[in-house]
Scaffold this motif. Sequence first.
Motif, PDB file in Angstrom:
ATOM      1  N   LYS A 153       0.832  -1.201   0.000  1.00 63.25           N
ATOM      2  CA  LYS A 153       0.000   0.000   0.000  1.00 63.25           C
ATOM      3  C   LYS A 153       0.867   1.253   0.000  1.00 63.25           C
ATOM      4  N   LYS A 154       0.302   2.319  -0.535  1.00 67.17           N
ATOM      5  CA  LYS A 154       0.889   3.640  -0.357  1.00 67.17           C
ATOM      6  C   LYS A 154       0.252   4.242   0.881  1.00 67.17           C
TER       7      LYS A 154
ATOM      8  N   VAL B 196      -3.977   5.292   5.185  1.00 69.86           N
ATOM      9  CA  VAL B 196      -3.805   5.557   3.757  1.00 69.86           C
ATOM     10  C   VAL B 196      -4.132   7.015   3.452  1.00 69.86           C
ATOM     11  N   GLY B 197      -5.293   7.471   3.882  1.00 70.69           N
ATOM     12  CA  GLY B 197      -5.684   8.863   3.698  1.00 70.69           C
ATOM     13  C   GLY B 197      -5.608   9.316   2.252  1.00 70.69           C
ATOM     14  N   ARG B 198      -5.007  10.482   2.037  1.00 70.86           N
ATOM     15  CA  ARG B 198      -4.927  11.075   0.700  1.00 70.86           C
ATOM     16  C   ARG B 198      -4.095  10.248  -0.278  1.00 70.86           C
ATOM     17  N   CYS B 199      -3.350   9.268   0.233  1.00 71.40           N
ATOM     18  CA  CYS B 199      -2.416   8.524  -0.619  1.00 71.40           C
ATOM     19  C   CYS B 199      -3.118   7.617  -1.623  1.00 71.40           C
ATOM     20  N   SER B 200      -4.411   7.401  -1.449  1.00 68.53           N
ATOM     21  CA  SER B 200      -5.161   6.635  -2.452  1.00 68.53           C
ATOM     22  C   SER B 200      -5.278   7.396  -3.766  1.00 68.53           C
ATOM     23  N   ASN B 201      -4.940   8.690  -3.743  1.00 73.15           N
ATOM     24  CA  ASN B 201      -5.053   9.518  -4.947  1.00 73.15           C
ATOM     25  C   ASN B 201      -3.788   9.521  -5.795  1.00 73.15           C
ATOM     26  N   TYR B 202      -2.711   8.895  -5.306  1.00 73.16           N
ATOM     27  CA  TYR B 202      -1.432   8.973  -6.012  1.00 73.16           C
ATOM     28  C   TYR B 202      -1.123   7.678  -6.753  1.00 73.16           C
ATOM     29  N   ASP B 203      -0.226   7.795  -7.732  1.00 76.41           N
ATOM     30  CA  ASP B 203       0.143   6.640  -8.548  1.00 76.41           C
ATOM     31  C   ASP B 203       1.022   5.674  -7.758  1.00 76.41           C
ATOM     32  N   LEU B 204       0.831   4.388  -8.022  1.00 71.69           N
ATOM     33  CA  LEU B 204       1.579   3.335  -7.342  1.00 71.69           C
ATOM     34  C   LEU B 204       2.810   2.940  -8.154  1.00 71.69           C
ATOM     35  N   PRO B 205       3.844   2.439  -7.488  1.00 73.47           N
ATOM     36  CA  PRO B 205       4.965   1.858  -8.230  1.00 73.47           C
ATOM     37  C   PRO B 205       4.549   0.530  -8.846  1.00 73.47           C
ATOM     38  N   ILE B 206       5.305   0.082  -9.838  1.00 70.81           N
ATOM     39  CA  ILE B 206       5.027  -1.242 -10.391  1.00 70.81           C
ATOM     40  C   ILE B 206       5.641  -2.337  -9.527  1.00 70.81           C
ATOM     41  N   ARG B 207       6.563  -1.958  -8.626  1.00 70.45           N
ATOM     42  CA  ARG B 207       7.145  -2.903  -7.672  1.00 70.45           C
ATOM     43  C   ARG B 207       7.804  -2.122  -6.548  1.00 70.45           C
ATOM     44  N   GLY B 208       7.756  -2.687  -5.344  1.00 72.88           N
ATOM     45  CA  GLY B 208       8.478  -2.121  -4.219  1.00 72.88           C
ATOM     46  C   GLY B 208       9.622  -3.031  -3.826  1.00 72.88           C
ATOM     47  N   PHE B 209      10.846  -2.511  -3.865  1.00 72.17           N
ATOM     48  CA  PHE B 209      12.020  -3.271  -3.445  1.00 72.17           C
ATOM     49  C   PHE B 209      12.271  -3.037  -1.954  1.00 72.17           C
ATOM     50  N   PRO B 210      13.065  -3.887  -1.306  1.00 68.83           N
ATOM     51  CA  PRO B 210      13.349  -3.692   0.119  1.00 68.83           C
ATOM     52  C   PRO B 210      13.927  -2.311   0.411  1.00 68.83           C
ATOM     53  N   GLY B 211      13.565  -1.761   1.556  1.00 67.36           N
ATOM     54  CA  GLY B 211      13.967  -0.416   1.920  1.00 67.36           C
ATOM     55  C   GLY B 211      15.470  -0.236   2.013  1.00 67.36           C
TER      56      GLY B 211
END
Length: 597
Positions: free
Chosen positions: A316-317, A330-345
């Motif tokens: 999730k964003k 989540v809040g306002r973050c549902s309005n933003y574009d997602l990455p195609i993948r999340g790598f480890p921090g």
Amino acid sequence: MITDKQSLSSGEPWASLAARKILVLGLFLSLVSIASGAAGQDALEDEVRLDLEENGGLFLPDGFEAQALINQLEGRVRHIAVDDEGDVYVKLRDVHEEQGNAVLRDTDGDGRIDEVGYFGNYPIFGRYGTAMRIHEGYLYFSSQKTVYRQPLRPGELVPAGEMEAIVIDPNEPPAREHVGKPIAFDDEGHIFVPFGAPSNACQDPKRTPGQPGVDPCPQLEPYGGVWRFDADTPNQSQEDGVRLATGIRSLVGMDWNPVDRTLYTVMHGRDDLVRMFSNHFNAWESALLPAEEFLRVTEGTDFGWPYCYYDQLQGKKLLAPEYGGDGQIVGRCSNYDLPIRGFPGHWAPNDIVFYRGEQFPARYRDGAFIAFHGSTNRRPYPQSGYIIGFVPFEDGEPSGPTEVFADGFARVDPIVAAGDAVFRPMSIAIGPDGSMYVGETEHGAIWRIRFTGDAATFGEAELAAMKARETLSHIRTPDPVADNLSPTVLTGGALTYESYCATCHQADGEGDGARFPPIARTEWVSGDKSRLIDLTLNGMEGDIDVNGESYSNVMPQHSFLTDEEVAELLTYIRAGFGNNASGVSEEDVRRRRNGAR
């Protein structure tokens, strides 16, 4: 080589974990210098003889082999490019004899560099010049402030043509956070250049525990996005470009995918969740989060920085804590574009190249190779990354899990501090025959990786050994308890150092060798105590020379610490880490805080 191949706990390195808070006791580490990686460093001779090691010391899928083209390069390596003749062009990490670039040639075809030329006398502001790409007969490269190009002419080793400035960053100062300028080109004559955000999360003052972010964030006007320019027009300023995307914190790698004719980037996620908001995050969460984001960048995309970050464990964003988040909202973050993948921090994806060659087996064609430079701030857990990863693509979409393609750069496991890693992969280029070239930052080594096996039968069996390496601590997800390297509870100056300083300056005080300077054995610590107090209270930004090395980064202000905490901290570092200087009293700090000179 890897000194400990035993997994400390089970777990898939790329897997999503159930969203939950995990309470970890003993978050703070002992500051005793840990020698697990020192053996690898101490064993190095003046010249690292990778050319004498099998596969240049790397681990690869069966059927691939690597050769070290050069063991060390004066000036070391940031990004690289390879021309049609196999000459390797290097954007240097450090200026060498007033030159910012190098070119390397193998004159006799034995796979070893015989000739090195240096060129590129242009203004350089620290170590974050990044780009090195070849496009339409020109060599493009960047400093922190400017993207340049020079023509490549047959027969020349060192480019002799006029150097043109193509894109000039008008923002000041040139030495600021996230100022690197990687580049990419589309198929319509455009060049893409990012203008990274000059802060972690738009706080004022920067990186201050509990400080809300400025809302709306004014830094998003000139920063935090990717701009498109004409690739052939000289002396363009930011206002001459078209903003393609926004909400992007920091980019060091970009590439154009010709399959879907789209720009892709790998974004460095924000830092310091537990340091800034320990009421919402623990050390394990701060080590893993947030994700490094793989972005598909199209016109008008907004990825939400600084208001949001991507949690790859929850998929999730989420709302950033500076804007009211707690790791779940989540809040306002549902309005933003997602990455195609999340790598480890904190893995630091510093280059990306889509494979367009014919030499490698078909499964690699059109997929993305990514150089993960490796983390510096995962304490109290092992540092992680330090690999070349691979994301398979099909029809312009990721089609499988992220794979470990090349490993063995760090030569130790676990990696306690970033300085324990002997090599750190930084850059990728593909040669005219489809071979891969990999550059690294610590010594300036460059490898050439070729496929010599049977492409027709290449499959899971050839990948098995690399799959097994995913259990190593610098790749897998750490266990919250078993992988805590030192759960000792600290007090006084040691506790303050661990809480606010060790992330950058590292447990042993040696820094990371690139962005963060050492506090060990330096006159900056053992010298004038008034200067040290001022630096701690007020912070600084820009160039600094420490122990003969130049650094350009941000030292956050720590005026939020009490006089007692500052005094204990500075007394602690002045008496340790190879320093031997008198202590600092609360009265010393009080006088400097109140403006006494």
